[in-house]
Design an enzyme around this catalytic site. Sequence first.
Site, PDB file in Angstrom:
ATOM      1  N   ASP A 314       0.811  -1.211   0.000  1.00  0.00           N
ATOM      2  CA  ASP A 314       0.000   0.000   0.000  1.00  0.00           C
ATOM      3  C   ASP A 314       0.844   1.260   0.000  1.00  0.00           C
ATOM      4  OD1 ASP A 314      -2.721   0.352  -0.276  1.00  0.00           O
ATOM      5  OD2 ASP A 314      -2.990   1.005   1.792  1.00  0.00           O
ATOM      6  N   ASP A 741     -11.787  -6.024  10.485  1.00  0.00           N
ATOM      7  CA  ASP A 741     -11.878  -7.482  10.516  1.00  0.00           C
ATOM      8  C   ASP A 741     -13.125  -7.951  11.268  1.00  0.00           C
ATOM      9  OD1 ASP A 741     -10.928  -6.450  12.851  1.00  0.00           O
ATOM     10  OD2 ASP A 741      -9.111  -7.661  12.946  1.00  0.00           O
TER      11      ASP A 741
END
Length: 1037
Positions: A314, A741
């Site tokens: 990223d 998550d």
Amino acid sequence: MATSSNKQPKSMATSSNQPPQGVKYTRRTASGRIVSLSRDDDLDMSGEFSGQNDYINYTVMMPPTPDNQPGATDSKAGPGGYGASRFAPESQRRGLNDGGNGAGSGASKVMLNSVNNKSMLLRSQTQDFDHNRWLFETKGRYGIGNAFWQDDEAFGDDGGMSMEDFMDKPWKPLTRKVQIPGGTLSPYRILVFIRIVVLAFFLIWRIRNPNYDAMWLWAMSIVCEIWFAFSWLLDILPKLNPINRSTDLAALREKFETPSPANPTGRSDLPGIDLFVSTADPEKEPPLVTANTILSILGVDYPVEKVACYISDDGGAILTFEAMAEAVKFAELWVPFCRKHNIEPRNPDAYFNLTTDPTKKKKRPDFVKDRRWIKREYDEFKVRINGLPEAIRKRCELYHNKEVTKEKQKLREQNGGILPPDQPIEVTKATWMADGTHWPGTWLSPTADHSKGDHAGILQVMSKFPEHEPVMGHADEKRLDFTDVDIRIPMFAYVSREKRPGHDHNKKAGAMNALVRASAILSNGPFILNLDCDHYIYNCQALREGICFMMDRGGDRICYVQFPQRFEGIDPSDRYANHNTVFFDGNMRALDGLQGPVYVGTGCMFRRYALYGFEPPRFIEHTGVFGRVRTKVNKDALQSRTELDDDTEPLTADSDLGFPQKFGNSTMFIESIAVAEFQARPLSDHQSVKNGRPPGALIEPRPPLDAHTVAEGIAVISCWFEDKTEWGDRVGWIYGSVTEDVVTGFRMHNRGWRSIYCITKRDAFRGTAPINLTDRLHQVLRWATGSVEIFFSRNNAFFATKRLKFLQRVAYLNVGIYPFTSFFLVTYCFLPALSLFSGQFIVQGLNVAFLSYLLLITICLCLISLLEVKWSGTTLEDLWRNEQFWVIGGTSAHFAAVLQGLLKVIAGIEISFTLTSKAVGEDEDDIYAELYLVKWTSLFIMPLTIIIVNLVAIIVAFSRTIYSVIPQWNKFLGGIFFSLWVLTHMYPFCKGLTGRRGRVPTIVYVWSGLLSITFSLLWITVDPPDSTNVSAGSIQI
């Protein structure tokens, strides 16, 4: 042993007309008596039978005992033995029917012509036929069955039949559920119920018996105790049904990798798996750590052609890009070496740092030579990785100087060969790749279009799809001998999504969704396993363990398989509960008995179809009180409307779903959804398997990659692709929380999916965890802040659907509520000090009722903890460390998280977090040097205040009690007991502040002095001393 009639048959020619045999099973007792095991209770053991079925009716003694062994005989019979019995070899039976002219006829004639042939095989004591002796003397065959098969001759008319055809191979499940023994679980549930009742009576007693002398103290304590009881209920109720699970890898190989009519060649029929590794900053996440994780993935024990590995960078760093290129090159040596010698673990750094004997269980004579050679190669690989930053910098300077030289040459040509001294030469200092082109990602000197938040998308396939057939190596003097070793490595791709200013890139969740789309275009594995860059595969068969659950009966309802997180590099005492075993071995195991564990960010195998936001094919709705009313819903009605075949068509084949509006405008991606759903189905090898696929459907090779496919992969990772879609809302990883998550897993459970917790015998994955106090608290702060965000969002369990089980709803409710316990915990930690300062206590006095309730509650809690240790596999030390850090984190990180969450909800202030550093400590002499570093943070203020206030209160109360005319020791002992309880829980925090060898930072002394003076002045202001208490030469406190 067999018992038959005493009479010999008169004619052997009538054997073809014999009636069906009658078999009777018996056993002999110690006294010699015969006991029938058959349903026929009228079994006659006299040995005197008559009729044409004399030699057909016999009794089998089960089992033979030492006294049933063959004995000596006075017969001269040869090994041909025993007339026309069907237990005789076929050649003997043919010889008997031909009048004794066939094979073995000599021995047969002796037995047939003997009048007392049966008496030779009778036992002297029981007169029973000695079947064991007959088998011994005649070397007779055992007949037809799956225990023994005669290879050279056939039985009857079934010529050509083999044992493999005859044996009945029952359907085998790939997994099984192992229940916790009732002797452990039942007392556990009873004690939980007892403690709930005792807590209820205790709270009622506390409310009915206030302390009128200190109502403010009583009120604060009773509110905190009620909340603690409620919080304990939220934590303990989901633990009432823990289970264990096991897998059968042999059955998996038999079903998917064994030759069969549907798969004659025995090629792997397993589904493909795409593995995701995420990284963002090469400074905090060293490339060598990430490279070792990639190497462990490329060496996994799974069909090579079915594995694809992707790394999401990223940050778009060229250092990570070139480190991955080096890792793929080294994998061409490391992966075949691991396969040749069955290496575990397949992370080279972890393998070469093992303290055990590397030659254990290694039998190949060239192992030591191969290991020495590959160790030298790995050392050179590490040196190359460590030298990459300097190599990249020198290369960029070299190319930059060439560009400056070219620019000067242009100026000379424009000015007649003279370089103007006053004209500046402006050349952008770019970052160059090894092939002499500009790096499209983030440059070392950031500029427009080449910075961390502003760069183009990058997709580079560094290792293409391997050949469908195994490629065997050969002997090479300069390398290792890879003869008869498959040298293929899985497909590997580097991905860095496009980033532009003005777009919300949604941190890690956005990066994972970009990987989902890119992998769907390139490999489209029906299952996805995501790992952090510091979590490597410790068990090379972990993928097979997880796929067992997905491919088993009912596996089409499983959205993901979560593996426990195991950590390395933790200090032996586990000072800050970094292993978190109470959560991973206790809470998560218990949730597996409900609707499944929560998703914890790494080490999780997803069903791609479930990530796309679809509902499961079947689910259960829970209504009524506590969800006791269960209604089964079958989504196969979708297929019946479209008249599709369940075994050949995917569940997504419906024109009303509107794919482009949900998933974006990539036709290739939309077409891949149906393929992924079909390939993820379990095998239709049993009538009870629903929504299955036919065997042999996944043995065909994958089509090779082409330029058009790669171009489409680059398009789907662009920053504009998610505009006006449901990515991050209903599809993929969910946006809007720092704990994406937990939210992603909650959404799947809310749709009716269930998850599985897979605890393998050998740890599936291992990673690192921050052992420094500051880093640990910041990690907990991020988790707690995400929980507060969940509580104030639509992902709160209060708003869950009917498809979520009641206790599963309670567990998710606890995820959002637990940070709020910090307010009551902080208050309760100050109560002992306030009691000591004021001379009062939370109750009127330490009477029998209060102490009895306290004793009962404590005993129940201790017994519950002991039983939880038994069924979860944790230790009492783990429970104590977890309890200590619960107090430390609750008074620091959780408290700050609630404040930050409230600021975000009320004022709209966004929360930003720094990436947890995964760099390895530089002190090679002490691998735990990071543990002793003291990095001051504002999170230290509240725990430090609690410690100082309680210490000062103990000194003040002790002095007052000693010099008091009428000492009130009961109130002092009550206050000091709870004060010491607080200080005992804070002990790891105190050790963390002292650093190495007790060297306390100066700032700790400064804060301690300020807090002590401030609180003392505040108390004197609130409760000033009476002037009448001051006498000559003494002061009464």
